[in-house]
Design an enzyme around this catalytic site. Sequence first.
Site, PDB file in Angstrom:
ATOM      1  N   HIS A 329       2.972   0.747  -5.045  1.00 24.86           N
ATOM      2  CA  HIS A 329       1.576   1.180  -4.869  1.00 24.86           C
ATOM      3  C   HIS A 329       0.692   0.005  -4.497  1.00 24.86           C
ATOM      4  CE1 HIS A 329       2.269   0.357  -9.181  1.00 24.86           C
ATOM      5  NE2 HIS A 329       1.005  -0.017  -9.273  1.00 24.86           N
ATOM      6  N   GLU A 335      -5.303  -4.684 -11.724  1.00 24.76           N
ATOM      7  CA  GLU A 335      -4.536  -4.391 -12.942  1.00 24.76           C
ATOM      8  C   GLU A 335      -4.107  -5.680 -13.628  1.00 24.76           C
ATOM      9  OE1 GLU A 335      -1.115  -2.235 -11.574  1.00 24.76           O
ATOM     10  OE2 GLU A 335      -2.314  -0.841 -10.395  1.00 24.76           O
ATOM     11  N   TYR A 344       9.336  -3.337 -20.258  1.00 25.21           N
ATOM     12  CA  TYR A 344       8.533  -2.421 -19.449  1.00 25.21           C
ATOM     13  C   TYR A 344       9.435  -1.748 -18.422  1.00 25.21           C
ATOM     14  CZ  TYR A 344       4.946  -0.790 -16.229  1.00 25.21           C
ATOM     15  OH  TYR A 344       4.167  -0.007 -15.397  1.00 25.21           O
ATOM     16  N   HIS A 359      -1.955  -7.817 -10.991  1.00 22.24           N
ATOM     17  CA  HIS A 359      -1.751  -7.265  -9.655  1.00 22.24           C
ATOM     18  C   HIS A 359      -3.137  -6.864  -9.169  1.00 22.24           C
ATOM     19  CE1 HIS A 359       2.381  -6.069 -11.474  1.00 22.24           C
ATOM     20  NE2 HIS A 359       2.431  -7.284 -10.959  1.00 22.24           N
ATOM     21  N   HIS A 365       2.780  -3.702  -5.147  1.00 23.29           N
ATOM     22  CA  HIS A 365       3.709  -4.013  -6.222  1.00 23.29           C
ATOM     23  C   HIS A 365       4.382  -2.725  -6.665  1.00 23.29           C
ATOM     24  CE1 HIS A 365      -0.143  -3.104  -8.182  1.00 23.29           C
ATOM     25  NE2 HIS A 365       0.561  -2.694  -9.204  1.00 23.29           N
TER      26      HIS A 365
END
Length: 427
Positions: A329, A335, A344, A359, A365
């Site tokens: 995305h 973010e 994660y 990001h 990413h």
Amino acid sequence: MKIKYQSGFGNSFSTEAVRGALPLNQNSPQRPPRGLYPEVLSGTAFTAPRAENLSTWLYKLRPSAMQPQYKSIGNGLLRSGPFDEAKTPPHRLRWNPLPIPSRPTDFIDGLVTMAGSGDPAAHSGLGVHFFCANRSMTDRYFHNADAEMMLVPQLGGLSIFSELGKMEVQPGEIAVLPRGMKFKVGLPDGKARGYACENYGAHFRLPELGPLGSQGLAQKRDFLVPVAAFEDRNAKCEVVLKFLGNLWATEYRHSPLDVVAWHGNHAPYKYDLARFMVMNTVSFDHPDPSIFTVLTSPSGQAGVANCDFVIFPPRWQVADHTFRPPWFHRNVMSELMGLVHGEYESKAEGFLPGGMSIHNCLQGHGPDLPTFEKASTAELKPHQLKNSLAFMWESRYVFRPTKFALRAPQLQRNYDAVWDGFKKRFK
Ligand SMILES: [Fe+2]
């Protein structure tokens, strides 16, 4: 001793540490009960809409106005807006956790600014810090006039004593301290590490639930607010003030935590992230991560946050015919992520508990190559993501790293390489 709390979010709370200290039917009586001084602490403009208005009446041993002049002290590694000390790189950025210092360091001294945006003078944006500490604050108190503070402990609990009472906060929980509330942080485990968000903008609140209705995500009843508690101490106490990005200090001859009773809706709170009711797709496709929003600080533009606090907690994944981790995305919102424990789901390795990633606006990413390979070929049975708690502060403003962050040995200088090696598969 087990600490007592009141439950609710934004309620009008009433609490007294000494019976009869809270006036029953008048906020500022000519002679308040028990010789206390009434004082208002507001969290919004007086004329803010009723649903957003925050204000609390404090009944104190002495008025806060009785304070000596502050003197400027060094800022250490604490930074604030406009965050222009280094050119902001467009790169994806990731850091390993910082070590707990070996020299004596309390919560204030242990604040290390990694990135931020906006400016406390403009009441917009946020500052993001690590805290790494090994000393409890005993005769030292923090007073942050720049921001509401959200603390996310990652290693070791925090024992927070604020003007409005005490809270014990463990990893997996968060605490939010209103702008301008004095507090000190004790370390019941002898050391603590975690993340701190200074929210310069509008205070955090629960997101609207829209078609979800009245249930789901974070529920009001799970937010815990302290009951009144105070220190009646006549001793030298240092109060450290953060004001327009700089630290100032003054010395009281008594503890500033002298609120014997209080009532109002402007209060610190804590929340156990395990109480979050997770929503997700039960058919196919990948919803936006806004379904994981715990709290939001709105900006002036509808639906565009100064800061959203979003978590990726343990949950079932059941979607069919779907790539389950976050797809690639490029988002206009920026973010910043942290990891409390576990792994994660979108990264095979390298994102460590206590680490951080950024990001920024429109920088591509998503899954790294091993995660992509695995998730593209996985058999899509119901799968429970366990023992992992990641979170994100997402903002309309680009996170601008500090010089310290860009030079830190913990910066992973080859982070971009996790997205190397995707082969052209076009047929
Ligand atoms: Fe993302």
